[in-house]
Design an enzyme around this catalytic site. Structure first.
Site, PDB file in Angstrom:
ATOM      1  N   ARG A   1      11.296  -9.065 -17.320  1.00  0.00           N
ATOM      2  CA  ARG A   1      11.631  -8.560 -18.587  1.00  0.00           C
ATOM      3  C   ARG A   1      12.997  -8.000 -18.883  1.00  0.00           C
ATOM      4  O   ARG A   1      13.360  -8.267 -20.225  1.00  0.00           O
ATOM      5  CB  ARG A   1      10.234  -7.933 -19.162  1.00  0.00           C
ATOM      6  CG  ARG A   1       8.938  -8.405 -19.095  1.00  0.00           C
ATOM      7  CD  ARG A   1       7.878  -7.635 -19.344  1.00  0.00           C
ATOM      8  NE  ARG A   1       7.827  -6.334 -18.420  1.00  0.00           N
ATOM      9  CZ  ARG A   1       7.047  -5.380 -18.618  1.00  0.00           C
ATOM     10  NH1 ARG A   1       5.944  -5.326 -19.579  1.00  0.00           N
ATOM     11  NH2 ARG A   1       6.946  -4.527 -17.728  1.00  0.00           N
TER      12      ARG A   1
ATOM     13  N   ASP B   1      -3.847   3.167   1.405  1.00  0.00           N
ATOM     14  CA  ASP B   1      -2.083   2.826   1.418  1.00  0.00           C
ATOM     15  C   ASP B   1      -2.101   2.396   2.761  1.00  0.00           C
ATOM     16  O   ASP B   1      -1.330   1.368   2.876  1.00  0.00           O
ATOM     17  CB  ASP B   1      -1.551   4.002   1.122  1.00  0.00           C
ATOM     18  CG  ASP B   1       0.050   3.852   1.240  1.00  0.00           C
ATOM     19  OD1 ASP B   1       0.429   2.659   0.481  1.00  0.00           O
ATOM     20  OD2 ASP B   1       0.737   4.536   1.630  1.00  0.00           O
TER      21      ASP B   1
ATOM     22  N   HIS C   1      -2.250  -2.012   7.048  1.00  0.00           N
ATOM     23  CA  HIS C   1      -1.477  -1.969   8.209  1.00  0.00           C
ATOM     24  C   HIS C   1      -2.227  -1.428   9.634  1.00  0.00           C
ATOM     25  O   HIS C   1      -1.991  -2.289  10.447  1.00  0.00           O
ATOM     26  CB  HIS C   1      -0.293  -0.618   8.064  1.00  0.00           C
ATOM     27  CG  HIS C   1       0.658  -0.824   6.789  1.00  0.00           C
ATOM     28  ND1 HIS C   1       0.761  -2.173   6.329  1.00  0.00           N
ATOM     29  CD2 HIS C   1       1.368  -0.028   6.312  1.00  0.00           C
ATOM     30  CE1 HIS C   1       1.729  -2.020   5.495  1.00  0.00           C
ATOM     31  NE2 HIS C   1       2.051  -0.666   5.291  1.00  0.00           N
TER      32      HIS C   1
ATOM     33  N   ASP D   1       8.980 -12.684 -20.275  1.00  0.00           N
ATOM     34  CA  ASP D   1       7.927 -11.878 -19.922  1.00  0.00           C
ATOM     35  C   ASP D   1       6.819 -13.049 -19.784  1.00  0.00           C
ATOM     36  O   ASP D   1       6.104 -13.706 -20.848  1.00  0.00           O
ATOM     37  CB  ASP D   1       7.301 -10.977 -21.129  1.00  0.00           C
ATOM     38  CG  ASP D   1       5.984 -10.351 -20.744  1.00  0.00           C
ATOM     39  OD1 ASP D   1       5.401 -10.459 -19.841  1.00  0.00           O
ATOM     40  OD2 ASP D   1       5.891  -9.353 -21.801  1.00  0.00           O
TER      41      ASP D   1
ATOM     42  N   LYS E   1       0.997  -6.343  -1.139  1.00  0.00           N
ATOM     43  CA  LYS E   1      -0.209  -5.487  -1.110  1.00  0.00           C
ATOM     44  C   LYS E   1       0.109  -4.437  -2.265  1.00  0.00           C
ATOM     45  O   LYS E   1       1.284  -4.218  -2.582  1.00  0.00           O
ATOM     46  CB  LYS E   1      -0.346  -4.894   0.332  1.00  0.00           C
ATOM     47  CG  LYS E   1       0.861  -3.754   0.776  1.00  0.00           C
ATOM     48  CD  LYS E   1       0.795  -3.562   2.069  1.00  0.00           C
ATOM     49  CE  LYS E   1      -0.468  -2.139   2.056  1.00  0.00           C
ATOM     50  NZ  LYS E   1       0.034  -0.996   1.539  1.00  0.00           N
TER      51      LYS E   1
ATOM     52  N   GLU F   1       4.534   9.675   9.142  1.00  0.00           N
ATOM     53  CA  GLU F   1       5.555   9.595   8.211  1.00  0.00           C
ATOM     54  C   GLU F   1       6.025  11.103   8.041  1.00  0.00           C
ATOM     55  O   GLU F   1       5.374  11.676   7.722  1.00  0.00           O
ATOM     56  CB  GLU F   1       5.218   8.947   6.812  1.00  0.00           C
ATOM     57  CG  GLU F   1       4.826   7.511   6.922  1.00  0.00           C
ATOM     58  CD  GLU F   1       4.667   6.861   5.541  1.00  0.00           C
ATOM     59  OE1 GLU F   1       5.569   6.604   4.823  1.00  0.00           O
ATOM     60  OE2 GLU F   1       3.299   7.038   5.080  1.00  0.00           O
TER      61      GLU F   1
END
Length: 486
Positions: free
Chosen positions: A45, A239, A244, A90, A152, A220
């Protein structure tokens, strides 16, 4: 002459496009892997022009090259950028596709060409944009293939995943859909299959008779930072685990397919997921523990009373003949000691040890570690005799393989492999609809056990630590312990 290829990226003004997608396509172009005359069309957009879009991406590439102390080749970029275009529109608005249709007509004529559409947009827009593309006839393979890549997350739970699949299937065949999980594009993740099935050394030992348990870790070092508002609605189980980590587990546990093809490979992965018992409300509470790093509720966008876990550890079993009674321990979290991902295979100890050990010494059984990041490689830990003339003393040592030392070059980015596979119609590393839904069937009860008024409050853990004590206790119940993060 082959039909021209155009890669269309919806959401081209977003971070993923500039940081991962176009750099991956640029690298593929440098390596001569893209079909001749490949065009990349960015759609968003945000008002911009071809020239403005090219310079925006070039700045990101220059900055990345500077941070890595690498040279940015302006001439090669100019050659690639000549085929980089932008259309501001858009597509969720009436006639939003008209500008894109005209762009194709002007460059390809009525016959069209091969088109790869990439949805780098907010997940809630996937059904709508999929419908708009279908209504505009962009799913019809008249001048060449039509493929749709979906990023994802694939739903928020089983119900929304099923609804998303139903919406996508209303306009696209399953073989046109490429659900991308960048983790499967990592060289070291792909090497799991090579390591297992191209070497006779390990496959005979790959079962419950010789393996005590398996640990899969995705650690992490970073905290959620400015992503707090998004992350709080997701949490670590949605997540990381649903996509994963479960996908990595299927590669570790699957049987060898009869041949290397997308359907054969995904059928075997699906068998692993089917072999994992769907947790009940009672069993789920015993299979999962969660933590939250100190200071999470003070992150921007995170409610002060949030119970969203930033760390989780899960115990699963695959109930089949190969893995009878072998637990798979999965863990992931933010704010940990290091950025470190690995698969650790813990072998059983010898049934009898003829060598006497000192009273305070415990035999460390063989273990094999497949390091996914950051220093990709494989380590095999085994016992050796300490040089001495009096008695026998054992000491474990590692036999190591390091990718960077062996091949002397930087490993390709995951998106390079996945984008090239999608262009070539190779779907082995992409997830099928039944895999997505089965993974949610497994994870939904585990997520439910960590939510609600009666759910335990996530245990606090310091940033920079190994994680919460409850993770240690989860393995301690079975008389086992985690391999420490390094």
């Amino acid at each position: 002459m082959a039909a021209p290829l155009t890669v269309v990226i919806f959401g081209a003004s977003g971070d993923l496009t500039a940081r991962k997608l176009i750099p991956a396509l640029y690298n593929l172009g440098l390596k001569g892997r893209l079909p001749e005359g490949t065009k990349v069309l960015g759609v968003a957009r945000t008002e911009n022009s071809d020239a403005g879009f090219r310079e925006l991406i070039a700045k990101k590439l220059r900055d990345a090259a500077g941070a890595a102390k690498e040279m940015f080749d302006e001439a090669k970029w100019a050659e690639f950028a000549a085929n980089l275009h932008y259309v501001p529109t858009d597509v969720t608005k009436p006639d939003g596709m008209a500008a894109i249709a005209k762009w194709f007509e002007d460059r390809e004529g009525k016959g069209g060409g091969q088109r790869l559409f990439y949805l780098s947009i907010s997940p809630e827009l996937y059904p709508q944009v999929s419908d708009v593309l279908g209504q505009a006839g962009f799913n019809k393979e008249e001048g060449g293939f039509r493929r749709l890549i979906v990023e994802k997350p694939f739903g928020h739970d089983l119900a929304t995943a099923r609804a998303l699949n139903k919406s996508l299937h209303a306009n696209w065949r399953e073989d046109q859909l490429y659900r991308i999980d960048h983790y499967l594009g990592k060289e070291t993740v792909q090497n799991i299959l090579i390591f297992r099935f191209a070497n006779t050394l390990f496959e005979p030992l790959w079962n419950y008779q010789y393996i005590d348990h398996v640990q899969i870790t995705v650690g992490e070092e970073v905290t959620v930072g400015r992503r707090g508002a998004y992350y709080d609605g997701s949490g670590v189980l949605r997540d990381m685990f649903q996509s994963h980590i479960l996908q990595v587990m299927t590669l570790v546990a699957m049987e060898s397919p009869g041949r290397y093809s997308a359907d054969s490979l995904r059928n075997e992965k699906m068998k692993v997921l089917d072999g994992i018992a769907t947790p009940t409300k009672i069993t789920a509470a015993k299979q999962v523990v969660v933590g939250q790093y100190d200071g999470y509720t003070k992150e921007p966008g995170v409610p002060a009373e949030s119970k969203t876990p930033t760390f989780a550890a899960v115990r699963l079993e695959c109930q089949n003949g190969r893995w009878k009674g072998v637990p798979f321990y999965l863990r992931s979290g933010k704010g940990l000691k290091s950025r470190y991902s690995e698969i650790m295979i813990q072998f059983r100890c010898p049934p009898h040890l003829m060598f006497p050990l000192p009273k305070d010494e415990i035999l460390q059984c063989n273990r094999m570690t497949l390091v996914i990041q950051p220093n990709e490689g494989i380590k095999l830990n085994f016992q050796t005799k300490v040089p001495a003339v009096d008695g026998v003393r054992l000491q474990p040592r590692d036999l190591s393989f390091d990718y960077s030392e062996a091949y002397g070059e930087k490993l390709p980015e995951a998106y390079e492999r996945l984008l090239l596979d999608a262009i070539q119609g190779e779907a082995s590393l992409f997830m099928r609809s039944d895999e997505i839904e089965r993974a949610w069937e497994i994870m939904d009860p585990l997520i439910a056990a960590t939510q609600g008024d009666d759910a335990p409050t996530p245990e606090q853990y310091p940033v920079g630590s190994q994680g919460p004590a409850c993770a240690t206790e989860l393995l301690g119940r079975d008389g086992r312990e985690w391999q420490p993060l390094i």
